[in-house]
Design an enzyme around this catalytic site. Structure first.
Site, PDB file in Angstrom:
ATOM      1  N   HIS A 176      14.532  -5.395   5.539  1.00 49.82           N
ATOM      2  CA  HIS A 176      13.675  -4.360   6.136  1.00 49.82           C
ATOM      3  C   HIS A 176      14.457  -3.150   6.622  1.00 49.82           C
ATOM      4  O   HIS A 176      13.916  -2.044   6.731  1.00 49.82           O
ATOM      5  CB  HIS A 176      12.883  -4.967   7.292  1.00 49.82           C
ATOM      6  CG  HIS A 176      11.585  -4.271   7.588  1.00 49.82           C
ATOM      7  ND1 HIS A 176      11.402  -2.914   7.401  1.00 49.82           N
ATOM      8  CD2 HIS A 176      10.399  -4.748   8.040  1.00 49.82           C
ATOM      9  CE1 HIS A 176      10.163  -2.590   7.751  1.00 49.82           C
ATOM     10  NE2 HIS A 176       9.537  -3.683   8.123  1.00 49.82           N
ATOM     11  N   SER A 295     -11.684   3.923  13.449  1.00 46.29           N
ATOM     12  CA  SER A 295     -11.225   3.881  12.063  1.00 46.29           C
ATOM     13  C   SER A 295     -11.326   2.460  11.514  1.00 46.29           C
ATOM     14  O   SER A 295     -11.487   1.483  12.254  1.00 46.29           O
ATOM     15  CB  SER A 295      -9.764   4.343  11.987  1.00 46.29           C
ATOM     16  OG  SER A 295      -8.926   3.431  12.684  1.00 46.29           O
ATOM     17  N   THR A 296     -11.198   2.336  10.197  1.00 41.82           N
ATOM     18  CA  THR A 296     -11.172   1.011   9.572  1.00 41.82           C
ATOM     19  C   THR A 296     -10.028   0.189  10.139  1.00 41.82           C
ATOM     20  O   THR A 296     -10.182  -1.008  10.418  1.00 41.82           O
ATOM     21  CB  THR A 296     -11.014   1.153   8.046  1.00 41.82           C
ATOM     22  OG1 THR A 296     -12.166   1.822   7.518  1.00 41.82           O
ATOM     23  CG2 THR A 296     -10.886  -0.203   7.376  1.00 41.82           C
ATOM     24  N   ASP A 415      -0.784  -2.540 -11.861  1.00 41.30           N
ATOM     25  CA  ASP A 415      -1.029  -3.170 -13.158  1.00 41.30           C
ATOM     26  C   ASP A 415       0.180  -2.919 -14.058  1.00 41.30           C
ATOM     27  O   ASP A 415       0.468  -1.775 -14.404  1.00 41.30           O
ATOM     28  CB  ASP A 415      -2.305  -2.593 -13.769  1.00 41.30           C
ATOM     29  CG  ASP A 415      -2.645  -3.179 -15.123  1.00 41.30           C
ATOM     30  OD1 ASP A 415      -1.863  -3.999 -15.642  1.00 41.30           O
ATOM     31  OD2 ASP A 415      -3.694  -2.806 -15.667  1.00 41.30           O
TER      32      ASP A 415
END
Length: 469
Positions: A176, A295-296, A415
């Site tokens: 990290h 917010s979400t 993808d």
């Protein structure tokens, strides 16, 4: 160097361990060697456990049992080498030389990424890629070991595991202190882009450009540190566990990791989020002078928080939730969204446990998260001198949760040419008690949270989660 993971179950057989280096492009004879001092933001993560992620891909059933080795694997390897042209520090190492005031991210000619190729002989592909409760330890053999010692740690390692006639997984482990989640997923998207759209990628002289939104910005000097916070943090680390401690990794013996956890994934649809938003608006008094930011992120985290506290039957007075905020756009001057490195600061939401479990628990949680976010108004570096030495006094809270990831990364769009992921799991949260947050594989603006809990607690959480929505 030695492994930092427990021994692999016999269900996964290692076929090959190879090295993948950044492929020199047709225009440049070599990738430049580079040594970058880590920034103050990188140092915050110096001794955190590595981040482990598994992406699960299904391939159409085929009568050709060799399609994985003949077609899929060569494309993945070649496109990885091309992607590392742009993300070359990931082929390097994190070191702390004796003559350096801070650790260094080092890349030199010949550096490469360890790539493990494995096969699974377990008939559990559908189980691993489902939304059922899955034993957390079943994902562990899909993650490779990271080459690590006290003096040096690899930035990244990758494992590709083949499930016969079903699909494959890509397991990635990253340090990290080298980069944050935004750039980790940016690298992954770039790899998928090159693999899916690249032509002639098996040519040894290939090069491939990336769209600007996938090109990393490598200048760590763009992070200004006029107050010398980086030196302060480095000194804090040097004095931890003895003088001149230049360790660049933090290892916890595997025995301390719970071995009886199950993983669960839960989805918030747009309609669910709107239901929560309406509930907060209805509950909050009109006279409240501080309107909430609904917010979400705030609503999803708040609802998950109260369900976790109830499921865990937390009895203490105060509970905390930690989350990261990307501050690339908040710096002065700001740095690009594609800045390669860490650029997040932690914020801590704190609430009375009895408030979280009460009738207005959702409002209590949302207000706590809003208050933590509002602290950014005091400046990105408010209280920064204590971020390493005294970031959080764990004795103040009975339980601390954390949020990892973001729904804005849109990771389910990766993808490689064989379809979108069936499932993505942040495997390392088994060891960190974190909750993962990402966009939903079902699309439509939905988001999903994932967690690892003991099965009885997970069953209670699932019931509370469904009931409240």
């Amino acid at each position: 160097m030695h492994d930092n993971l427990i021994a692999r179950p016999s269900s996964v057989k290692v076929v090959e361990v190879c090295r993948v280096a950044p492929l020199p492009s047709s225009t440049d004879s070599s990738i430049p060697s580079d040594q970058s001092l880590v920034t103050l933001f990188d140092l915050l993560w110096l001794r955190f456990l590595p981040v482990e992620t598994v992406y699960i891909y299904e391939i159409p059933p085929t009568t050709n049992p060799h399609i994985f080795y003949d077609s899929i694997l060569p494309k993945l390897k070649a496109s990885l080498s091309l992607t590392l042209q742009h993300y070359f520090p990931l082929a390097g190492n994190l070191i702390w030389p004796q003559d350096s005031p801070k650790p260094v991210i080092s890349f030199a000619q010949g550096d490469s990424v360890s790539l493990t190729i494995a096969e699974s002989n377990a008939d559990n592909f559908t189980y691993l890629s489902s939304n059922d409760f899955v034993d957390a330890k079943d994902y562990h053999p899909l993650i490779p070991p990271l080459e690590v010692s006290d003096e040096r740690v690899a930035a990244m390692a990758i494992q590709i595991t083949f499930f016969h006639n079903r699909g494959f997984t890509i397991g990635i482990i990253m340090h990290h202190a080298v980069l944050d989640g935004r750039i980790a997923f940016l690298f992954y998207k770039a790899w998928a882009h090159i693999c899916k759209l690249g032509t002639g990628i098996l040519s040894s002289s290939s090069s491939m450009s990336l769209p600007d939104k996938l090109k990393p910005f490598h200048d760590r000097m763009a992070i200004h540190d006029p107050d010398g916070l980086g030196e302060l943090y480095a000194n804090d680390y040097l004095n931890q566990e003895g003088p001149n401690n230049r360790s660049v990794t933090h290892r916890i013996p595997p025995k301390v990791f719970p071995q009886d956890l199950v993983r669960g994934t839960f989805e918030f649809t747009r309609a669910n989020i709107q239901t929560l938003r309406d509930r907060v608006v209805k509950t909050t008094r009109v006279s409240d002078p501080s309107p909430l930011h609904l917010s979400t992120f705030s609503l999803g985290c708040a609802y998950t928080w109260i369900c976790l506290v109830k499921a865990g039957e937390i009895k203490g007075e105060k509970t905390a939730m930690i989350f990261g905020v990307d501050v690339r756009s908040r710096l002065d001057p700001p740095v690009p969204d594609t800045y390669f490195g860490n650029c997040i600061v932690g914020r801590v939401a704190v609430a009375e446990t009895k408030g979280l479990t009460g009738d207005d628990g959702l409002v209590v949680a949302v207000k706590a998260i809003n208050e933590a976010l509002k602290s950014l108004d005091d400046g990105v570096f408010s209280g920064a001198e204590l971020w390493v030495s005294k970031f959080l006094d764990f004795s103040l809270y009975d339980k601390i949760y954390s949020i990892a990831g973001s729904q804005r990364f849109e990771v389910y769009g990766t993808d490689f040419g064989w379809g979108r992921p069936k499932k993505i799991e942040l495997v390392s949260m088994d060891k960190t008690d974190a909750v993962s947050l990402m966009d939903s594989k079902n699309g439509g603006g939905a988001v999903e949270v994932g967690m690892a809990l003991k099965k009885p607690q997970m069953e209670v959480f699932a019931s509370l989660f469904a009931e409240g929505l």
